[in-house]
Design an enzyme around this catalytic site. Sequence first.
Site, PDB file in Angstrom:
ATOM      1  CE  LYS A 182      55.423  -0.673  72.927  1.00  0.00           C
ATOM      2  NZ  LYS A 182      54.719  -1.901  72.520  1.00  0.00           N
ATOM      3  CG  ASP A 206      50.893  -1.832  73.716  1.00  0.00           C
ATOM      4  OD1 ASP A 206      51.036  -2.483  74.588  1.00  0.00           O
ATOM      5  OD2 ASP A 206      51.583  -2.076  72.598  1.00  0.00           O
TER       6      ASP A 206
END
Length: 276
Positions: free
Chosen positions: A11, A138
């Site tokens: 990410k 997340d």
Amino acid sequence: MVEYSEIAFAKINLALHVRKRRYDGYHDIETLFAFAQDGDILNARPAKDLSLEIVGPFGADLNADENNLVLKAALSLQAHFGVKQGAAIRLDKRLPIASGIGGGSADAAATARLLNKLWTLGASERELADILAPLGADIPACVFSRPSFGSGTGTALAFLDDSNVPARHLLLVNPLQSVSTAAIFQAWGGIDGGAVGRGDMWDATITGRNDLEPIASKICPVITDILTQLAQAEPSMVRMSGSGATCFALFDDVTSLEAARARLEPHWWSMASVLR
């Protein structure tokens, strides 16, 4: 025997603006999520019970116990869907630990996608994201692993068109020094510097910032060294991701990326990839 595989895509926070502290101890943020083509790799095959084997360059830094997000994700799916089957899961840990690129969150998300196939659950990505959201802010973004605008704690997602992002060759650099996400957010000064731009994703990226970057750089000064060295290669942009300590640069072509990578300090970890 049937076996499935999933990549836990790294990410990247192209921008990360901290807007305010919340009453529950978390922070409201605005962020632009993007993802690399590469990351950790997970495999799973049918088994009577749940088990986790961890290998890879950073495998020794993790414990394969009930506190591991991979097993937490698997247990959450079992509980939600009433699954009686087990799975033998193998995590090839290729990303540094606590490095601001969603390693544990991406692993949990990939586990959900993996077991959704192995156990033929038929769940949508949205359903998987909702089930796993309590495990980490997340994780929902990592389930989709698509360019998106995240708000709230990062779990409220709006998908974005990133076709206008011209520089897609990605270089990740980490000094192999972990930083505490909680400590960095706690040190945030409480000043709202303004919203992430909306509309054109590249414009929002270029005009954005990472509010945690100056804080992390004070705690881990080598971050500044990495950012400076990457900037000397004249990439299209350079920034820290998440709460650090991983920094990234975006290049127009692979030749420029490899030239920049060759000049890095040899004791730093780096990975070349592309935005997916």
